[in-house]
Design a protein around this motif. Structure first.
Motif, PDB file in Angstrom:
ATOM      1  N   ASP A 199       2.043  -0.961  -2.008  1.00 41.97           N
ATOM      2  CA  ASP A 199       1.301  -1.610  -3.089  1.00 41.97           C
ATOM      3  C   ASP A 199       0.211  -0.682  -3.626  1.00 41.97           C
ATOM      4  O   ASP A 199      -0.876  -1.131  -3.973  1.00 41.97           O
ATOM      5  CB  ASP A 199       0.682  -2.925  -2.600  1.00 41.97           C
ATOM      6  CG  ASP A 199      -0.217  -2.724  -1.389  1.00 41.97           C
ATOM      7  OD1 ASP A 199      -0.239  -1.600  -0.847  1.00 41.97           O
ATOM      8  OD2 ASP A 199      -0.897  -3.673  -0.988  1.00 41.97           O
ATOM      9  N   MET A 200       0.495   0.607  -3.686  1.00 41.33           N
ATOM     10  CA  MET A 200      -0.492   1.600  -4.093  1.00 41.33           C
ATOM     11  C   MET A 200      -0.063   2.285  -5.382  1.00 41.33           C
ATOM     12  O   MET A 200       1.122   2.548  -5.601  1.00 41.33           O
ATOM     13  CB  MET A 200      -0.681   2.646  -2.986  1.00 41.33           C
ATOM     14  CG  MET A 200      -1.283   2.072  -1.715  1.00 41.33           C
ATOM     15  SD  MET A 200      -1.276   3.249  -0.346  1.00 41.33           S
ATOM     16  CE  MET A 200       0.467   3.227   0.093  1.00 41.33           C
ATOM     17  N   ILE A 201      -1.040   2.615  -6.213  1.00 39.82           N
ATOM     18  CA  ILE A 201      -0.796   3.260  -7.493  1.00 39.82           C
ATOM     19  C   ILE A 201      -0.647   4.765  -7.274  1.00 39.82           C
ATOM     20  O   ILE A 201      -1.186   5.334  -6.319  1.00 39.82           O
ATOM     21  CB  ILE A 201      -1.957   2.974  -8.458  1.00 39.82           C
ATOM     22  CG1 ILE A 201      -2.261   1.482  -8.489  1.00 39.82           C
ATOM     23  CG2 ILE A 201      -1.665   3.461  -9.852  1.00 39.82           C
ATOM     24  CD1 ILE A 201      -3.503   1.140  -9.268  1.00 39.82           C
ATOM     25  N   ALA A 202       0.080   5.411  -8.165  1.00 38.14           N
ATOM     26  CA  ALA A 202       0.201   6.863  -8.121  1.00 38.14           C
ATOM     27  C   ALA A 202      -1.178   7.496  -8.251  1.00 38.14           C
ATOM     28  O   ALA A 202      -1.983   7.110  -9.090  1.00 38.14           O
ATOM     29  CB  ALA A 202       1.113   7.345  -9.244  1.00 38.14           C
ATOM     30  N   GLY A 203      -1.449   8.480  -7.397  1.00 43.15           N
ATOM     31  CA  GLY A 203      -2.748   9.140  -7.393  1.00 43.15           C
ATOM     32  C   GLY A 203      -3.747   8.544  -6.438  1.00 43.15           C
ATOM     33  O   GLY A 203      -4.892   9.016  -6.373  1.00 43.15           O
ATOM     34  N   THR A 204      -3.349   7.532  -5.663  1.00 41.88           N
ATOM     35  CA  THR A 204      -4.280   6.894  -4.730  1.00 41.88           C
ATOM     36  C   THR A 204      -4.681   7.872  -3.624  1.00 41.88           C
ATOM     37  O   THR A 204      -3.814   8.438  -2.947  1.00 41.88           O
ATOM     38  CB  THR A 204      -3.633   5.653  -4.104  1.00 41.88           C
ATOM     39  OG1 THR A 204      -3.354   4.699  -5.131  1.00 41.88           O
ATOM     40  CG2 THR A 204      -4.544   5.026  -3.074  1.00 41.88           C
ATOM     41  N   PRO A 205      -5.985   8.085  -3.408  1.00 39.48           N
ATOM     42  CA  PRO A 205      -6.407   8.964  -2.306  1.00 39.48           C
ATOM     43  C   PRO A 205      -6.214   8.270  -0.959  1.00 39.48           C
ATOM     44  O   PRO A 205      -6.668   7.140  -0.762  1.00 39.48           O
ATOM     45  CB  PRO A 205      -7.899   9.211  -2.597  1.00 39.48           C
ATOM     46  CG  PRO A 205      -8.140   8.705  -3.988  1.00 39.48           C
ATOM     47  CD  PRO A 205      -7.132   7.640  -4.226  1.00 39.48           C
ATOM     48  N   VAL A 206      -5.540   8.939  -0.057  1.00 40.87           N
ATOM     49  CA  VAL A 206      -5.290   8.406   1.292  1.00 40.87           C
ATOM     50  C   VAL A 206      -6.264   9.060   2.258  1.00 40.87           C
ATOM     51  O   VAL A 206      -6.419  10.286   2.268  1.00 40.87           O
ATOM     52  CB  VAL A 206      -3.834   8.661   1.725  1.00 40.87           C
ATOM     53  CG1 VAL A 206      -3.623   8.238   3.174  1.00 40.87           C
ATOM     54  CG2 VAL A 206      -2.880   7.910   0.819  1.00 40.87           C
ATOM     55  N   LEU A 207      -6.922   8.234   3.057  1.00 35.55           N
ATOM     56  CA  LEU A 207      -7.922   8.731   3.996  1.00 35.55           C
ATOM     57  C   LEU A 207      -7.382   8.905   5.409  1.00 35.55           C
ATOM     58  O   LEU A 207      -7.847   9.771   6.145  1.00 35.55           O
ATOM     59  CB  LEU A 207      -9.130   7.787   4.029  1.00 35.55           C
ATOM     60  CG  LEU A 207      -9.820   7.534   2.679  1.00 35.55           C
ATOM     61  CD1 LEU A 207     -11.001   6.593   2.862  1.00 35.55           C
ATOM     62  CD2 LEU A 207     -10.268   8.839   2.044  1.00 35.55           C
ATOM     63  N   ASP A 208      -6.401   8.079   5.800  1.00 38.15           N
ATOM     64  CA  ASP A 208      -5.904   8.181   7.177  1.00 38.15           C
ATOM     65  C   ASP A 208      -4.544   7.501   7.290  1.00 38.15           C
ATOM     66  O   ASP A 208      -4.182   6.649   6.466  1.00 38.15           O
ATOM     67  CB  ASP A 208      -6.890   7.545   8.150  1.00 38.15           C
ATOM     68  CG  ASP A 208      -6.667   7.993   9.592  1.00 38.15           C
ATOM     69  OD1 ASP A 208      -5.856   8.923   9.797  1.00 38.15           O
ATOM     70  OD2 ASP A 208      -7.291   7.429  10.511  1.00 38.15           O
ATOM     71  N   ILE A 209      -3.802   7.877   8.327  1.00 37.49           N
ATOM     72  CA  ILE A 209      -2.500   7.297   8.664  1.00 37.49           C
ATOM     73  C   ILE A 209      -2.531   6.951  10.144  1.00 37.49           C
ATOM     74  O   ILE A 209      -2.963   7.763  10.970  1.00 37.49           O
ATOM     75  CB  ILE A 209      -1.346   8.283   8.388  1.00 37.49           C
ATOM     76  CG1 ILE A 209      -1.395   8.792   6.950  1.00 37.49           C
ATOM     77  CG2 ILE A 209       0.003   7.638   8.675  1.00 37.49           C
ATOM     78  CD1 ILE A 209      -0.469   9.949   6.709  1.00 37.49           C
ATOM     79  N   LYS A 210      -2.061   5.755  10.472  1.00 35.65           N
ATOM     80  CA  LYS A 210      -1.962   5.350  11.880  1.00 35.65           C
ATOM     81  C   LYS A 210      -0.626   4.656  12.104  1.00 35.65           C
ATOM     82  O   LYS A 210      -0.163   3.911  11.236  1.00 35.65           O
ATOM     83  CB  LYS A 210      -3.103   4.391  12.255  1.00 35.65           C
ATOM     84  CG  LYS A 210      -4.501   5.001  12.164  1.00 35.65           C
ATOM     85  CD  LYS A 210      -5.562   4.004  12.556  1.00 35.65           C
ATOM     86  CE  LYS A 210      -6.961   4.586  12.370  1.00 35.65           C
ATOM     87  NZ  LYS A 210      -7.214   5.716  13.273  1.00 35.65           N
ATOM     88  N   PRO A 211       0.017   4.872  13.244  1.00 35.14           N
ATOM     89  CA  PRO A 211       1.281   4.178  13.517  1.00 35.14           C
ATOM     90  C   PRO A 211       1.062   2.706  13.775  1.00 35.14           C
ATOM     91  O   PRO A 211       0.045   2.301  14.365  1.00 35.14           O
ATOM     92  CB  PRO A 211       1.814   4.892  14.768  1.00 35.14           C
ATOM     93  CG  PRO A 211       0.588   5.418  15.436  1.00 35.14           C
ATOM     94  CD  PRO A 211      -0.371   5.782  14.342  1.00 35.14           C
ATOM     95  N   TYR A 212       1.996   1.889  13.337  1.00 40.61           N
ATOM     96  CA  TYR A 212       1.952   0.448  13.589  1.00 40.61           C
ATOM     97  C   TYR A 212       2.638   0.164  14.916  1.00 40.61           C
ATOM     98  O   TYR A 212       3.803   0.497  15.118  1.00 40.61           O
ATOM     99  CB  TYR A 212       2.645  -0.312  12.459  1.00 40.61           C
ATOM    100  CG  TYR A 212       2.821  -1.784  12.746  1.00 40.61           C
ATOM    101  CD1 TYR A 212       1.748  -2.651  12.723  1.00 40.61           C
ATOM    102  CD2 TYR A 212       4.085  -2.314  13.043  1.00 40.61           C
ATOM    103  CE1 TYR A 212       1.904  -4.005  12.986  1.00 40.61           C
ATOM    104  CE2 TYR A 212       4.255  -3.665  13.299  1.00 40.61           C
ATOM    105  CZ  TYR A 212       3.157  -4.503  13.274  1.00 40.61           C
ATOM    106  OH  TYR A 212       3.315  -5.833  13.539  1.00 40.61           O
TER     107      TYR A 212
END
Length: 462
Positions: A199-212
Motif C-alpha cells: 500500500d505504498m506509493i512509488a518513491g516512498t522512503p523505506v527506513l527499515d525491513i524486518k521479517p514477519y
C-alpha cells in the motif's frame, strides 16, 4: 412606518457604518503587513549578500566538509537521531489518489525495493537469509502528506466522518509520519526485494525491513501454539526431571532424548548386542579378568542397562498407544523445549468494532465494455519485451485478470475521501494503477470503470 421599524433601520445603518469602518481598518492592516514583508525580504537579501561575501573571502581557509558523525550515546538515549532511508519503493501506485489504505485491500499490487549502496558496501549481503521468510515488515515514511501538521483526533474514511484518536487509527498524519505495512516477499534478486500486497506509493522512503514471524508477531498464533503444547509450569519441570532420572543425566544437562519407534528399536538392538556379548565372555572364563577387546566397565554396563530399559519402555508405550487406536483418548506427546515465552489465556486480540463492520459498506465494481476492451490491450509485465511495442505494457501486473482484481480491490474499498463521498457532486474519480490511468464513476452502492488509458510519459517516469 411604525416606530419599531424606524428604530431597526437606524440600528442597521449604524451596523453598516461599523462594518465599513472595519473593512477599511482590515485593508490598512493588510497594506501595512505587505510593506513589512517587503522590507523584511530586502533585509534578508542584504544579510545573504554580506554572508556570501564573507564566505568567498574565507573559502580557501575553510576545511573540507566531513561526513556527519553518528549520534552520541546521550543523543541516542534521548531518541534524538537522524534517520536515513535504506531504499525507495518502486510501486504500481504512482500517485496518492487510489492507493490502497491497507495492504490487504489490493492483493495483486506489486512493488520493488532496492537497497541503496550508500547504506551498505554490499547491499545484497544485508539480505542473506531473508529469503526464508514469506512476509516482511516495511517501516517507511509518509512523504506525500503535504504538511507536517497533525491533530489529536482524526476522521478515518471508513468511519464516514466520525472522529477518533489518531493513535487508534492508521492515519498518515501523525507526530512522526511513520508507516508500517506487512508485505508479501515474492523473491529477492541481488540487492532488490520483489514485494506484493503493498500500500505504498512509488518513491516512498523505506527506513527499515524486518521479517514477519507469526510466533512473535501474531497473538493468535501464540495462543494456538500454547494450546497445542504443555503448560509452561511445574509439570514441564517434572517431566524434564523424570527424563534426567531415567537416563542418569546430570541436573544441568540440556540433553533431550527424542527417538521415533524405528530408532528406538535400533538402539535397543545395539545395546542388547553389546550386553549379552559381555556376559558370555564373563561366564566362559569364570573369572573377573576378561579380554580387553570386549571389556566394559561396571559403570558403563549399568548405564547401558538403564538406556536399554528406557528405550524398551518407550517402544512399548508407543506400540501400545498405536494398538489402542481410536478406543483410547488422544494424549499429547512430549514436546521439545522451545525458546519462546509461555502465554496464558490472556493471549488474545481485540479490535475496534468499526474495523470489521465499518459504517461505509463495500462497493460492487463493474466494468463497461469499452473499459474491458481497453484493459485487454495491455501487455503483461513478463511479456513486455517479447511483444509489439505499440501496445501499452504493464510494469508490475502480470495479467489482465490480475489488473481486474487490483482495480476491484481499490474501488470496492471506496478510495474517496469523506468530503468527496458526502459533499462533492462530481461522481467521477481518477486514479493510476501501474501504467494505466483509470476513469470511473460512483453510484449508489457501486463503482463503474469507464476508461482505461496508458499513463502520460511524464507520469510513467515518476
Amino acid at each position: 412606518m411604525s416606530p419599531l421599524c424606524e428604530c431597526c433601520s437606524e440600528h442597521m445603518d449604524k451596523l453598516n457604518q461599523q462594518v465599513s469602518v472595519m473593512r477599511k481598518e482590515i485593508k490598512n492592516l493588510r497594506q501595512t503587513l505587505d510593506s513589512a514583508i517587503r522590507a523584511h525580504r530586502k533585509q534578508l537579501l542584504a544579510v545573504q549578500a554580506a554572508v556570501s561575501k564573507i564566505g568567498l573571502s574565507e573559502e580557501v581557509k575553510a576545511p573540507a566538509p566531513t561526513p556527519p558523525s553518528p549520534p552520541s550515546p546521550a543523543a541516542l538515549e534521548r531518541g534524538d537521531i537522524q534517520t536515513v532511508p535504506i531504499g525507495y519503493i518502486s510501486s504500481c501506485f504512482s500517485v496518492k489518489n487510489g492507493t490502497p489504505r491497507q495492504p490487504t485491500i489490493c492483493g495483486p499490487s506489486r512493488a520493488e525495493l532496492r537497497i541503496l549502496p550508500s547504506v551498505f558496501n554490499n547491499p545484497e549481503h544485508a539480505l542473506v537469509g531473508l529469503e526464508q521468510y514469506s512476509h516482511v515488515w516495511i517501516i517507511f515514511l509518509f512523504h506525500k502528506n503535504g504538511h507536517l501538521s497533525y491533530k489529536a483526533k482524526v476522521r478515518p474514511p471508513r468511519l464516514n466522518g466520525q472522529r477518533v484518536g489518531v493513535y487508534s487509527t492508521r492515519s498518515p498524519h501523525r507526530p512522526n509520519a511513520l508507516g508500517l505495512t506487512l508485505a508479501k516477499l515474492d523473491k529477492i534478486h541481488g540487492d532488490t526485494l520483489h514485494l506484493s500486497d503493498i500500500d505504498m506509493i512509488a518513491g516512498t522512503p523505506v527506513l527499515d525491513i524486518k521479517p514477519y514471524i507469526p510466533e512473535y508477531d501474531s497473538p493468535d498464533t501464540r495462543r494456538s501454539y500454547e494450546e497445542d503444547s504443555e503448560p509452561c509450569n511445574s509439570n514441564t519441570d517434572q517431566m524434564n526431571d523424570d527424563k534426567r532420572n531415567r537416563t542418569n543425566l546430570p541436573e544441568g544437562s540440556d540433553i533431550d532424548v527424542q527417538l521415533n519407534t524405528e530408532d528406538r528399536g535400533a538402539a535397543s538392538d545395539y545395546v542388547g548386542n553389546l550386553l549379552p556379548e559381555e556376559k558370555t565372555n564373563t561366564n566362559a572364563t569364570g573369572s573377573s579378568h576378561i579380554s580387553a577387546q570386549f571389556s566394559l566397565s561396571k559403570d558403563l554396563s549399568n548405564v547401558l542397562e538403564e538406556v536399554k530399559a528406557f528405550v524398551n519402555q518407550d517402544v512399548f508405550l508407543s506400540s501400545e498407544s498405536k494398538n489402542r487406536g481410536s478406543d483410547s483418548p488422544k494424549t499429547k506427546p512430549p514436546l521439545l523445549e522451545v525458546d519462546h515465552p509461555c502465554y496464558g489465556e490472556e493471549a488474545y486480540t481485540t479490535i475496534a468494532g468499526w474495523i470489521r463492520e465499518p459504517p461505509v459498506a463495500s462497493l460492487d465494481v463493474r466494468f463497461s465494455l469499452h473499459a474491458e476492451r481497453e484493459l485487454a490491450e495491455f501487455i503483461p509485465a513478463q511479456l513486455s519485451g517479447l511483444s509489439e511495442s505499440h501496445r501499452p505494457q504493464f510494469k508490475f501486473l502480470r495479467s489482465t485478470e490480475e489488473a481486474v482484481a487490483a482495480i476491484r480491490g481499490v474501488l470496492s474499498a471506496d478510495p474517496r475521501s469523506v468530503y468527496r463521498r458526502t459533499r462533492c457532486k462530481d461522481r467521477l474519480f481518477f486514479f493510476t494503477l501501474d501504467t494505466a490511468d483509470i476513469t470511473c464513476w460512483f453510484g449508489q452502492g457501486f463503482a463503474e470503470v469507464l476508461q482505461v488509458k496508458p499513463v502520460e510519459p511524464h507520469i510513467a517516469s515518476v
